[in-house]
Scaffold this active site. Sequence first.
Site, short mmCIF file in Angstrom:
data_model
loop_
_atom_site.label_atom_id
_atom_site.label_comp_id
_atom_site.label_asym_id
_atom_site.label_seq_id
_atom_site.Cartn_x
_atom_site.Cartn_y
_atom_site.Cartn_z
CG HIS A 13 -1.64 0.96 1.37
ND1 HIS A 13 -1.84 2.01 2.46
CD2 HIS A 13 -2.96 1.51 0.63
CE1 HIS A 13 -2.70 2.76 2.13
NE2 HIS A 13 -3.64 2.53 1.20
CD GLU A 40 -2.94 1.87 -3.19
OE1 GLU A 40 -3.85 2.69 -3.27
OE2 GLU A 40 -1.83 2.14 -2.28
CG ASP A 42 -3.62 6.48 -3.51
OD1 ASP A 42 -4.59 5.93 -3.67
OD2 ASP A 42 -2.88 6.43 -2.41
CG HIS A 55 -3.92 9.42 0.01
ND1 HIS A 55 -4.76 9.85 0.99
CD2 HIS A 55 -4.73 8.12 -0.24
CE1 HIS A 55 -5.55 9.41 1.31
NE2 HIS A 55 -5.69 8.24 0.67
CD GLU A 123 -7.76 5.17 -4.07
OE1 GLU A 123 -8.67 5.88 -3.73
OE2 GLU A 123 -7.01 4.43 -3.23
#
Length: 264
Positions: A13, A40, A42, A55, A123
């Site tokens: 993450h 992962e 953003d 993020h 994301e």
Amino acid sequence: MNDRSYRPLVFAHRGGADELPEHTLAAYLRALDAGADGLECDVRLTRDGHLVCVHDRRLDRTSNGRGLVSSKTLAELDALNFGSWHPAYPADDDVPDFSRLLTLERLLDVVCSSGRRVRLLIETKHPSRYGAEVERRLVRMLRKYGLAEPQPDAPVQVTVMSFAALALRRIRAQAPALPTVYLLELMPPGVGRGRLPFGARTAGPGIDLVRTRPGLLPAMRAAGHQTYVWTVNELPDLELVLEHRVDGVITDRPRFVLEHLGGV
């Protein structure tokens, strides 16, 4: 967990934000070295149209800057330090991998040249002043790298995630072969019965939602969906999601999760 053939994918993450500053190249390289199956990140758009791995809407928490990410140019963001806030930040502030803004393009370069299989979860953050342009730019960049039409044997596999159902619809319209994850913090109508929007085949509930809605993961599995749970950092939560045989564990502590799986 009695079936030793079961082993979920482990995703770092934000690169594994527990050990090193989140969304820095150093964090992602550390996660790959630790053996994480995937990463992962953003993404947000800068004022001049670049996708950057950040993020928060605002810069205050993870940099020495102030204001909105979307109001800055890439050059303005590149002048900031994105690592000094973290306890693991090195005394030598000349280490760019620990402090420099990471663009999605740079992350893709590293992943594609890593020489190993990597699953990348991207994301798209909303709401955004740029709306659908976020997904348009993302699909354009993935096409540049040959990642918008996944091939089963390709070493790098990309999945797009969002809390915004409309973002998933835009991805499906522009790159229908790209797998998508519908992220869940709350329970929208219908989802508890296993329905996901706009062709998403994977549910991405937060661990808090998994705890409070014990029927959610079984409903998703019964509907034929995969499940990736975030952000799983503590042993009781890890054991909970393993009992449900989730398909993916998204964690700030990939090394911890991998070590536990190796000992099960």
